[in-house]
Write a protein that holds these residues in place. Structure first.
Motif, PDB file in Angstrom:
ATOM      1  N   ASP A  70      21.179  63.855  -1.986  1.00 48.95           N
ATOM      2  CA  ASP A  70      21.801  62.596  -2.985  1.00 48.95           C
ATOM      3  C   ASP A  70      21.746  62.078  -4.725  1.00 48.95           C
ATOM      4  O   ASP A  70      22.980  60.532  -4.831  1.00 48.95           O
ATOM      5  CB  ASP A  70      22.585  61.760  -2.226  1.00 48.95           C
ATOM      6  N   PHE A  71      20.734  62.592  -5.260  1.00 51.41           N
ATOM      7  CA  PHE A  71      20.230  62.143  -6.279  1.00 51.41           C
ATOM      8  C   PHE A  71      21.325  61.184  -7.270  1.00 51.41           C
ATOM      9  O   PHE A  71      21.187  60.328  -8.218  1.00 51.41           O
ATOM     10  CB  PHE A  71      18.675  63.161  -7.467  1.00 51.41           C
ATOM     11  N   TYR A  72      21.548  62.433  -8.162  1.00 56.13           N
ATOM     12  CA  TYR A  72      22.639  61.831  -8.680  1.00 56.13           C
ATOM     13  C   TYR A  72      24.105  60.616  -8.354  1.00 56.13           C
ATOM     14  O   TYR A  72      24.567  59.882  -8.905  1.00 56.13           O
ATOM     15  CB  TYR A  72      23.760  63.045  -9.514  1.00 56.13           C
ATOM     16  N   ALA A  73      24.402  61.185  -7.316  1.00 57.03           N
ATOM     17  CA  ALA A  73      25.386  60.642  -6.345  1.00 57.03           C
ATOM     18  C   ALA A  73      24.858  58.238  -6.570  1.00 57.03           C
ATOM     19  O   ALA A  73      25.145  58.573  -6.723  1.00 57.03           O
ATOM     20  CB  ALA A  73      25.774  60.713  -5.516  1.00 57.03           C
ATOM     21  N   GLN A  74      23.226  58.946  -6.769  1.00 55.29           N
ATOM     22  CA  GLN A  74      22.969  57.587  -6.074  1.00 55.29           C
ATOM     23  C   GLN A  74      22.801  56.604  -7.638  1.00 55.29           C
ATOM     24  O   GLN A  74      22.861  55.677  -7.931  1.00 55.29           O
ATOM     25  CB  GLN A  74      21.404  57.242  -5.681  1.00 55.29           C
ATOM     26  N   ILE A  75      22.700  58.018  -8.354  1.00 58.06           N
ATOM     27  CA  ILE A  75      22.416  57.188 -10.438  1.00 58.06           C
ATOM     28  C   ILE A  75      23.109  56.877 -10.245  1.00 58.06           C
ATOM     29  O   ILE A  75      23.091  55.783 -10.992  1.00 58.06           O
ATOM     30  CB  ILE A  75      21.149  58.875 -11.219  1.00 58.06           C
ATOM     31  N   ASP A  76      24.389  57.060 -10.126  1.00 59.16           N
ATOM     32  CA  ASP A  76      25.516  57.239 -10.500  1.00 59.16           C
ATOM     33  C   ASP A  76      26.360  56.093  -9.912  1.00 59.16           C
ATOM     34  O   ASP A  76      27.112  55.078 -10.761  1.00 59.16           O
ATOM     35  CB  ASP A  76      26.803  58.347 -10.409  1.00 59.16           C
ATOM     36  N   HIS A  77      26.192  55.726  -8.386  1.00 56.03           N
ATOM     37  CA  HIS A  77      26.191  53.870  -8.438  1.00 56.03           C
ATOM     38  C   HIS A  77      25.309  53.326  -8.892  1.00 56.03           C
ATOM     39  O   HIS A  77      26.140  51.953  -9.039  1.00 56.03           O
ATOM     40  CB  HIS A  77      25.856  54.186  -6.911  1.00 56.03           C
ATOM     41  N   ILE A  78      24.431  53.224  -9.360  1.00 57.26           N
ATOM     42  CA  ILE A  78      23.428  52.029 -10.126  1.00 57.26           C
ATOM     43  C   ILE A  78      23.820  52.325 -11.255  1.00 57.26           C
ATOM     44  O   ILE A  78      23.622  50.619 -12.051  1.00 57.26           O
ATOM     45  CB  ILE A  78      21.857  52.895  -9.761  1.00 57.26           C
ATOM     46  N   SER A  79      24.111  53.170 -12.122  1.00 60.28           N
ATOM     47  CA  SER A  79      24.275  52.977 -13.455  1.00 60.28           C
ATOM     48  C   SER A  79      25.689  52.345 -13.984  1.00 60.28           C
ATOM     49  O   SER A  79      26.648  51.571 -14.586  1.00 60.28           O
ATOM     50  CB  SER A  79      24.447  54.422 -14.393  1.00 60.28           C
ATOM     51  N   THR A  80      26.664  52.940 -12.576  1.00 59.57           N
ATOM     52  CA  THR A  80      27.974  52.348 -13.230  1.00 59.57           C
ATOM     53  C   THR A  80      27.791  50.034 -12.573  1.00 59.57           C
ATOM     54  O   THR A  80      28.498  50.138 -13.234  1.00 59.57           O
ATOM     55  CB  THR A  80      29.126  52.433 -11.475  1.00 59.57           C
ATOM     56  N   MET A  81      26.754  50.005 -11.157  1.00 55.05           N
ATOM     57  CA  MET A  81      27.204  48.358 -11.441  1.00 55.05           C
ATOM     58  C   MET A  81      26.375  47.646 -12.254  1.00 55.05           C
ATOM     59  O   MET A  81      27.001  46.636 -12.969  1.00 55.05           O
ATOM     60  CB  MET A  81      26.043  48.197 -10.198  1.00 55.05           C
ATOM     61  N   ARG A  82      25.552  48.268 -13.023  1.00 57.60           N
ATOM     62  CA  ARG A  82      25.016  47.876 -14.622  1.00 57.60           C
ATOM     63  C   ARG A  82      25.641  48.224 -15.407  1.00 57.60           C
ATOM     64  O   ARG A  82      25.859  46.760 -15.758  1.00 57.60           O
ATOM     65  CB  ARG A  82      23.644  48.311 -14.228  1.00 57.60           C
ATOM     66  N   LEU A  83      26.460  49.202 -15.720  1.00 53.85           N
ATOM     67  CA  LEU A  83      27.721  48.963 -16.366  1.00 53.85           C
ATOM     68  C   LEU A  83      28.741  47.837 -16.857  1.00 53.85           C
ATOM     69  O   LEU A  83      28.949  47.192 -17.652  1.00 53.85           O
ATOM     70  CB  LEU A  83      28.157  50.046 -16.758  1.00 53.85           C
ATOM     71  N   GLU A  84      29.262  47.827 -15.380  1.00 50.45           N
ATOM     72  CA  GLU A  84      29.824  46.440 -14.974  1.00 50.45           C
ATOM     73  C   GLU A  84      29.421  44.889 -15.152  1.00 50.45           C
ATOM     74  O   GLU A  84      30.082  44.765 -16.356  1.00 50.45           O
ATOM     75  CB  GLU A  84      30.735  46.732 -13.878  1.00 50.45           C
ATOM     76  N   ALA A  85      28.462  45.271 -14.856  1.00 50.91           N
ATOM     77  CA  ALA A  85      28.174  43.921 -15.781  1.00 50.91           C
ATOM     78  C   ALA A  85      27.203  44.036 -17.168  1.00 50.91           C
ATOM     79  O   ALA A  85      27.522  42.368 -17.577  1.00 50.91           O
ATOM     80  CB  ALA A  85      26.733  43.612 -14.515  1.00 50.91           C
ATOM     81  N   ASP A  86      26.535  44.234 -17.472  1.00 52.84           N
ATOM     82  CA  ASP A  86      26.001  44.177 -19.061  1.00 52.84           C
ATOM     83  C   ASP A  86      26.693  45.417 -19.966  1.00 52.84           C
ATOM     84  O   ASP A  86      25.967  44.917 -20.913  1.00 52.84           O
ATOM     85  CB  ASP A  86      24.275  44.722 -18.284  1.00 52.84           C
ATOM     86  N   LEU A  87      27.568  45.900 -19.589  1.00 52.21           N
ATOM     87  CA  LEU A  87      27.470  47.138 -21.124  1.00 52.21           C
ATOM     88  C   LEU A  87      29.092  46.033 -22.489  1.00 52.21           C
ATOM     89  O   LEU A  87      29.509  44.999 -21.790  1.00 52.21           O
ATOM     90  CB  LEU A  87      28.831  47.576 -20.808  1.00 52.21           C
TER      91      LEU A  87
END
Length: 225
Positions: A70-87
């Motif tokens: 589940d590595f890529y799914a976890q990375i995508d989840h973490i990255s998406t949350m950070r993008l929504e907050a900090d992009l």
């Protein structure tokens, strides 16, 4: 120059620093740490499928075991949350791009739906729409030249009439392989002090460190090659 082709991540928006932090932190947590500079040079600018395949091989070589399922799914989840907050827009992108006299477009390794979301989220999409090109459109992503050549064809420009603005080694290699001039752009916070040197070694024609100097750099390419 007839056409300026902008990469998105790390050139128009600050997503590279968000991705890099998330990916390096998570890799470290599973015992597959990378030195940031080496990671950037190897992986930044690749299409998602190429990134996944190359990372899988590198992690197996480091650890002797494959990545967690589940590595890529976890990375995508973490990255998406950070993008929504900090992009955010790279500072002064809009005002600088408005001063550039050439045609312009975006050519990014980011999948089309997320690419358009990023540009919409930071308020830059109106500067480029509908001329927004994703690696989804071509057989081979960066460092192959396919995406830049596709963008040039769509914009009715020949390769020698194009200048590419790129922050990644893979993007610079792709631009030069396409027969275009390439500006190595280092305004993003993810770029270390010697990142420009890496881009020059990869073939960049010039390094630009901030948006204030971009229009003048493009004008320098207006003369004969």
């Amino acid at each position: 120059m007839k056409l300026t082709i902008f990469d998105c991540d790390g050139v128009l928006v600050n997503s590279e620093e968000i991705y890099l932090a998330a990916e390096l932190e998570f890799l470290e947590s599973i015992g597959a740490g990378f030195e940031p500079k080496a990671y950037m040079q190897s992986f930044m600018g690749l299409s998602p499928s190429m990134w996944e395949a190359k990372l899988q091989n590198c992690v197996e070589a480091k650890t002797g075991t494959p990545l967690p399922r589940d590595f890529y799914a976890q990375i995508d989840h973490i990255s998406t949350m950070r993008l929504e907050a900090d992009l955010a827009e790279i500072p002064f992108a809009r005002q600088a791009i408005n001063k550039i006299a050439t045609l312009r477009c975006v050519a990014s390794s980011t999948p089309s739906t997320r690419l358009r979301w990023k540009l919409q989220h930071v308020g830059l999409i109106d500067l480029f729409d509908p001329h927004i090109f994703s690696a989804d459109l071509v057989a081979n992503g960066k460092p192959a030249p396919d995406l830049f050549l596709h963008a040039a064809t769509a914009m009715n420009a020949l390769p020698h009439e194009c200048v590419v603005v790129e922050d990644s080694v893979n993007g610079v290699i792709a631009g030069k392989a396409a027969g275009m001039r390439v500006i190595g752009f280092t305004a993003g916070n993810h770029c270390s002090a010697n990142h420009g040197e890496s881009l020059m070694r990869s073939g960049a024609d010039i390094i630009v460190e901030n948006y204030d100097d971009l229009a003048a750099a493009i004008e320098r390419f207006a003369g004969p090659r």
